[in-house]
Scaffold this motif. Structure first.
Motif, PDB file in Angstrom:
ATOM      1  N   CYS B 193       0.694  -1.223  -0.083  1.00 35.02           N
ATOM      2  CA  CYS B 193       0.107  -0.118  -0.067  1.00 35.02           C
ATOM      3  C   CYS B 193       0.812   1.065   0.150  1.00 35.02           C
ATOM      4  O   CYS B 193       0.676   2.419  -0.748  1.00 35.02           O
ATOM      5  N   CYS B 194       1.917   1.255   0.784  1.00 38.14           N
ATOM      6  CA  CYS B 194       2.872   2.243   0.706  1.00 38.14           C
ATOM      7  C   CYS B 194       3.395   2.714  -0.571  1.00 38.14           C
ATOM      8  O   CYS B 194       3.510   3.670  -0.987  1.00 38.14           O
ATOM      9  N   ILE B 196       2.185   1.813  -3.535  1.00 40.08           N
ATOM     10  CA  ILE B 196       1.179   2.561  -4.348  1.00 40.08           C
ATOM     11  C   ILE B 196       0.941   4.075  -4.017  1.00 40.08           C
ATOM     12  O   ILE B 196       0.729   4.888  -4.753  1.00 40.08           O
ATOM     13  N   MET B 197       0.794   4.247  -2.709  1.00 42.17           N
ATOM     14  CA  MET B 197       0.734   5.783  -2.345  1.00 42.17           C
ATOM     15  C   MET B 197       1.899   6.749  -2.710  1.00 42.17           C
ATOM     16  O   MET B 197       1.618   7.582  -3.371  1.00 42.17           O
ATOM     17  N   ILE B 235      -1.069  -3.127  -7.621  1.00 39.27           N
ATOM     18  CA  ILE B 235      -2.460  -2.897  -6.792  1.00 39.27           C
ATOM     19  C   ILE B 235      -3.233  -4.500  -7.012  1.00 39.27           C
ATOM     20  O   ILE B 235      -3.544  -4.834  -6.086  1.00 39.27           O
ATOM     21  N   THR B 238      -1.491  -6.725  -4.437  1.00 38.76           N
ATOM     22  CA  THR B 238      -1.816  -6.343  -3.124  1.00 38.76           C
ATOM     23  C   THR B 238      -3.113  -6.769  -2.735  1.00 38.76           C
ATOM     24  O   THR B 238      -3.198  -7.650  -1.559  1.00 38.76           O
ATOM     25  N   THR B 242      -3.987  -9.428   0.023  1.00 41.75           N
ATOM     26  CA  THR B 242      -4.932  -9.027   1.338  1.00 41.75           C
ATOM     27  C   THR B 242      -5.817 -10.506   1.287  1.00 41.75           C
ATOM     28  O   THR B 242      -6.193 -10.745   2.277  1.00 41.75           O
TER      29      THR B 242
END
Lengths: 547, 285, 371, 57
Positions: B193-194, B196-197, B235, B238, B242
């Protein structure tokens, strides 16, 4: 004494014939009617779906071709406008390549690979059904572009940028998305075939025991997985150039229209082999059967197929000899292309040597296979001529090229598919195809094919460019012959449909081993093959070959 | 089961999946060409995701009920392996485009090499990479390019670390230490997630402060297609991880039999390797 | 230039050259050394294929006839023979090497466009060719001159149906002419079989090629790369003439170009512009916008009764001079001269019911272009 | 090692005697064949490039 190849074997399994007797809980609630076909996970049913789809599309693409040939019957514009002419040539190519030839081979693979390696089904049966059902979706979308404002794709099946980007009709975006779906279908289908072949062989069957159809499909599937993503990549770049203002294929922004061609043909040349390698496999099964003599060089056939596949990654730019490649590149691609003649020659020599001192009979599958050898070789000869780069400056983009690739695709790929269908119809339906009608179909096809495509060599050498809706007067005779041949060939194919339909409904009963000289595993299960075969793996035994 | 091979019963997911994909593609096409049709695209996408969910649910169910044998497991392995190979070839097309443009097209347009005569058409163009001033003045190039030693380096470290944490999680699963596995896996998802951000921040910077846009000539085009498709894969990766986290939480996976987990590891490592290639060829050189 | 493998040509020529001249079944021998080399390669590889074909198909049909099952023939059971396999691998390789050597030599000379006497820039446009004699200030476009009526079958088709142009490319014989080839829009391919030049024109890039013609004459060809709707209607005609004749022609064209340049400064009458404009429109614009300005939407908008065009002269001139980026409309500022642009703008503003009464002077256009 | 190279080379030409192939398939290490195959393919490509470069001089 080490066992000799090609394999001959006996089979120890008992479950097959009694498959109907097994009440397997998974098959308990079979849906009926149309749902049975829509939801199926059975490789035979999916194989039939592929084949029916392919045959339908063969006629759709064929009608497009006949529209083209009708317009070209004589000089001048009579029937259709050039804009529609371009849409027809484009759609003919796209449909025949992606919706007729490729699905036909996939259909044969679905039907025959599990039977030939003693597997109960494909490795991933649900994925298999998904691969199939993507095709009707993809090609409905593709065909619908013809009805969209501005018309359908009109830039040839090779869709060179910038004609297919900056200058393309609005429907091009839909064309790209349709091709994406078809590509996903091919990739998933190929993954499935590889997994099946590598993982599902009957105990005891080694790689070098596999029938050649299985081998050629293994290599084809590898080619598909390697190059279909590249096609997906290049059409994605087109999509970006059209809709998001990128400049991959536009020199103004630092891109290059020729980049498109490099990427396209990196896909496109292996694609050509994708359409011919399984044909080699079919012919290599049929010729030994009807010559009643083992294939001369099983191993060298396998090696030659692998060599052709490897070379296919090194020769793409021979489609681009006149695009202005640097001299070194031109030479490299000329040499590598000429080398393809060697393994291809090995194949032809092997088939001929297999015939030598055989005991040959001429059932319909054999007729088509023999015609394949002769006419494919003629296509190979013109291919060799095209490989000579300086001469290609004269041949390129003329009807000589059209003649060349139709010789390898129609009496090449399509004849092999028909040979395969005639060969395996008894296994599928339990009945032999009507011999007389099949022979009639064969001879009409032979005449039609040659009448259509042979004069194209002359038209091309005399200077007729391809993809033109109207032509100078000196090409009139050749074109008239081609058009007559095309309509004759097209009409002859109705006989094929008739034979298949009749064979499904009945005819002379076929035993498990429908052809006297047939050796592979599929002939050990009953004809017609029951819905479920090899639910218990058969034990594969190589019998030692007497010398 | 009598040692026979498991052939799944009829299934409605394939046909629904292909219809959903078709709807999504048609919607996308209408959106792109006629600037409408967003609902169809979104509905299609939602259906694709739903169908995939149900499909995988069936597979998980069958796997948990012990219907799959070692042979089926091998089929999945071959399938996933070749799928990743096809993804490699997808990226190969974009890398190939990048190499071609840098090695051939740009020098030719600038007057060097076998087709350098092309520079007659672009007298003001100077060949250099990155291309800040595209050949035609109607195309505005980027103002400047991103330094590899800031955000991209951070992202490289994040992804490489995430590969390590994922391996730790996998080892823990093999040892049966599910809690350790869960924690390290959660860490991996967090790192994803980091990434992607940070990539989002970088895109924002690129568009607003560096003038790197899709329209900014060939540099913008290759930059965004490579990093963009990689980002999409991160994405997806991830999301896969998840769902693995959820499955671990639910108590799925055996110590010695957990191909679903392994396959997601393969995928993640593949995404990681692609990034390293990107970092070297898109940012550094 | 003659290659040492001339003997190949000699063997094949007895049959083939006479044949090729006599009818149109084969590749033309052509009128350049390169084209003759290529013809030699073509016939050599053709005969190689024929010989291999005769042997392979001979064995095959002999087997099919001799070893028929219906004649009770029993199958032998041999397979694999290493030395035979080595032989049928090695012989093709040798033949290929034998072909590759002369092919390489020919290819190298085709690529050597150095030390040319004359440079001609060839630009493909949808759907015409533009020729520019570099350093000579002579440039013109070459459009197909076959009438629509012939294509539609309303008139008898003449001998050079679809292969006639209004202005052929004029070249001198015995001189090395270098071609610089490019395109303004899509990829075209400039091809004249008798010169053995076929080269793609790539927008944004330049390809080189060259000819040295041995015999005067008129040589015809066509665009060979699908380039859109009128791909079949963009012929190439080359008129090769003696050197002195060519010099005279070039001088004449130079003078005409100067005359035309002077026309820019003079005040033009409406009728003259309309007459000139109609010619320009029908040769250049009508292939997309149609002969009556009705267009072919959506790709090619109508010009007749086009409100934007009628109301906005500035917009109209800008479109013609600078084109529309991202669409099929090219920029005509370097393709047409100011007189032609002024004429065609005037014409389109006053034809087919576009009664604006605007008269655009060449001087105004020249000013716009200079900006 | 040499025998692996020989086998791969003869496979590329499509020529291999049966006895030798049986040996390869029963005793050979598949990984070795794959690695040698890839190396030989690369060498083949390089040789072809080399010839093209020399010829274009």
């Amino acid at each position: 004494m080490a066992p000799k190849l090609p394999p001959q074997h006996s089979l120890q399994h008992s479950s097959t014939a009694a498959a109907g007797g097994h009440s397997h809980h998974d098959h308990a609630a079979q849906p009926k009617g149309i749902l049975r076909w829509v939801l199926t996970t059975n490789h035979k049913e999916i194989g039939s779906l592929y084949l029916i789809f392919s045959l339908t599309m063969f006629f759709v693409g064929g009608i497009f071709a006949l529209v083209v040939r009708a317009e070209l019957f004589q000089p001048g514009l009579q029937l259709i406008e050039p804009e529609f002419f371009n849409q027809m040539t484009t759609m003919h190519g796209l449909i025949m390549v992606f919706a007729a030839v490729m699905p036909a081979f996939t259909g044969l693979a679905n039907w025959m690979i599990p039977l030939q390696i003693g597997a109960p089904d494909m490795a991933l049966p649900r994925l298999n059904n998904f691969s199939f059902w993507l095709l009707p979706v993809a090609f409905t979308l593709l065909l619908s572009t013809l009805l969209m404002p501005g018309g359908g794709p009109n830039f040839g099946w090779t869709f060179y940028a910038p004609l297919s980007t900056t200058y393309a009709p609005a429907s091009t975006t839909f064309f790209i998305l349709a091709l994406h779906i078809a590509g996903i279908s091919s990739i998933l289908g190929a993954i499935n075939i590889i997994a099946t072949i590598l993982n599902m062989r009957a105990p005891g069957m080694r790689m070098m025991d596999m029938p050649l159809f299985v081998w050629t499909w293994l290599i084809t599937a590898f080619l598909l997985i390697a190059v279909m993503p590249v096609l997906a990549g290049v059409i994605t770049m087109m999509l970006m150039d059209i809709n998001f203002g990128t400049s991959f294929f536009d020199a103004a922004g630092g891109g290059d229209p020729v980049l498109f061609q490099h990427l396209f043909w990196f896909f496109g040349h292996p694609e050509v082999y994708i359409m011919i390698l399984p044909a080699f496999g079919i012919v290599s099964a049929i010729i030994p059967t009807f010559a009643r003599k083992p294939l001369f060089g099983y191993a060298s056939m396998v090696y030659a197929t692998a060599a052709i596949a490897l070379l296919s990654f090194l020769v793409w730019a021979h489609h681009m000899f006149i695009v202005g490649l640097p001299l070194t590149a031109e030479l490299f691609f000329m040499y590598s292309t000429m080398l393809i003649a060697v393994p291809t020659g090995v194949k032809v020599f092997n088939w001929v040597t297999t015939l030598f001192r055989g005991s040959i009979s001429f059932e319909p599958p054999m007729l088509f296979a023999l015609a394949f050898v002769v006419l494919f070789t003629i296509g190979g000869f013109s291919g060799l001529m095209l490989a000579i780069a300086p001469a290609d400056f004269q041949y390129h983009d003329t009807y000589f090229v059209v003649a060349h690739f139709h010789y390898v695709l129609v009496p090449g790929a399509i004849f092999a598919i028909m040979a395969g269908v005639y060969y395996w119809l008894p296994k599928w339906t339990g009945y032999y195809p009507n011999e007389r009608l099949a022979q009639c179909h064969f001879w009409c096809s032979i005449v039609g094919v040659n009448l259509t495509f042979f004069p194209m060599h002359f038209a091309g050498l005399a200077g007729m460019p391809r993809r033109i809706p109207d032509y100078a007067l000196q090409f009139a005779d050749f074109n008239m012959l081609s058009s007559i041949g095309a309509f004759f060939f097209g009409a002859s194919q109705l006989m094929f449909v008739l034979v298949v339909v009749m064979c499904v409904r009945g005819g002379k009963k076929a035993p498990a081993k429908a052809w006297e000289g047939a050796e592979d595993l599929e002939w050990s299960v009953p004809s017609p093959a029951p819905l479920h075969t090899f639910e218990t793996p058969p034990v594969f035994n190589r019998t030692h070959h007497h010398d | 089961m009598s040692g026979g091979y498991y052939v799944p019963a009829t299934s409605r997911w394939p046909i629904l999946g292909s219809l959903a994909l078709g709807a999504m593609m048609v919607g996308t096409g209408i959106k792109l060409v006629y600037d409408t049709g967003t609902p169809l695209m979104l509905i299609g996408m939602a259906c694709v995701i739903t169908v995939m969910g149900f499909w995988f649910r069936d597979v998980i169910h069958e796997s948990m009920s012990g219907l799959y044998d070692a042979q089926m497991d091998r089929s999945f392995r071959w399938g996933m392996g070749w799928f990743i190979f096809s993804e490699v070839m997808f990226f190969a097309a974009f890398f190939g485009a990048l190499f071609y443009v840098r090695t051939f097209a740009i020098p030719w347009l600038g007057g060097e090499g076998a087709k350098g005569v092309s520079a007659l058409l672009w007298p003001d163009f100077v060949a250099q990479w990155p291309v800040l001033n595209p050949p035609d003045s109607s195309v505005a190039g980027p103002d400047s390019v991103l330094s590899p030693w800031q955000l991209p380096l951070v992202n490289t470290l994040i992804l490489v670390t995430s590969s390590i944490t994922l391996t730790v999680a996998h080892e823990a699963l093999k040892l049966g230490e599910r809690k350790t596995c869960r924690n390290w896996l959660a860490g991996t998802v967090l790192l994803g997630c980091c990434f992607i951000m940070i990539q989002g921040v970088e895109y924002y910077e690129a568009y607003n402060h560096y003038g790197i846009t899709l329209e900014a000539g060939i540099f913008g085009a290759t930059f965004f297609i490579l990093t963009g498709f990689h980002g999409v894969h991160v994405i997806i990766g991830t999301l896969i991880l998840t769902s693995m986290l959820i499955r671990i939480h639910k108590g799925h996976f055996a110590q010695d039999h957990h191909f679903g987990f392994e396959a997601s590891c393969w995928y993640w490592h593949f995404v990681d390797v692609v990034w390293v290639g990107l970092f070297i060829f898109v940012y550094v050189f | 230039m003659h290659l040492s493998w001339q003997w190949l040509l000699t063997i094949t020529s007895a049959f083939s050259i006479t044949q090729a001249h006599a009818n149109s079944w084969n590749m033309p021998v052509g009128v350049t050394d390169i084209s003759q080399d290529i013809f030699g390669l073509h016939m050599a590889i053709f005969w190689v294929c024929v010989v291999i074909g005769v042997i392979v198909f001979g064995v095959m049909f002999y087997s099919l006839f001799k070893y028929r099952h219906s004649k009770g023939e029993k199958a032998a059971n041999f397979h694999e023979h290493t030395s035979v396999e080595i032989l049928w691998t090695a012989i093709p390789i040798l033949i290929l090497v034998g072909m590759a050597v002369p092919a390489t030599a020919t290819l190298k000379s085709m690529y050597d466009s150095s030390e040319a006497d004359l440079d001609v820039m060839i630009t493909g446009q949808q759907w015409r060719w533009r020729y520019e004699y570099l350093g000579e200030d002579v440039a013109f476009t070459s459009n197909m001159s076959t009438s629509r009526a012939q294509i539609r079958g309303e008139e008898a088709r003449d001998e050079h149906y679809l292969l006639d142009v209004d202005e052929p490319l004029v070249l001198p014989i015995n001189r090395k002419v270098r071609f610089l080839m490019t395109s303004d829009d899509v990829i075209h391919s400039w091809w004249v079989p008798e010169l053995a030049v076929k080269q793609d024109t790539i927008p944004g890039f330049i390809n080189e090629n060259w000819v040295k013609i041995n015999e005067p004459g008129i040589y015809r060809g066509q665009c060979a790369e699908l380039c859109g709707v009128n791909h079949g209607f963009m012929p190439v005609v080359v008129h090769a003439m003696e050197e002195e004749e060519f010099e005279a022609w070039l001088a004449e064209r130079k003078e005409a170009a100067e005359q035309e340049a002077m026309g820019v400064d003079r005040e033009w009458e409406m009728e003259d512009l309309m007459a000139r404009g109609e010619t320009v429109y029908q040769t250049i614009c009508s292939s997309c916008h149609q002969s009556e300005g009705q267009g072919a939407p959506p790709a090619f908008p109508a010009l007749a009764n086009n409100n934007q065009l009628i109301s906005d002269l500035d917009w109209h001139m800008n479109r013609v001079i600078n084109g529309v980026s991202g669409a099929a409309m090219p920029a005509f500022r370097s393709t047409l001269n100011p007189v032609e642009i002024a004429a065609v703008v005037t014409y389109t503003r006053n034809a087919w019911g576009n009664e604006t009464g605007d008269v655009v002077q060449p001087a105004t256009v020249a000013e716009r272009i200079a900006q | 090692m040499w025998s692996v190279v020989k086998s791969v080379l003869s496979a590329l030409l499509g020529v291999q005697n049966d006895l030798k192939r049986q040996q390869d398939f029963s005793s050979g290490n598949p990984a070795a064949f794959i690695v040698v195959g890839i190396v030989i393919t690369l060498v083949f490509v390089l040789i072809l490039v080399g010839i093209a470069v020399i010829a274009s001089r």
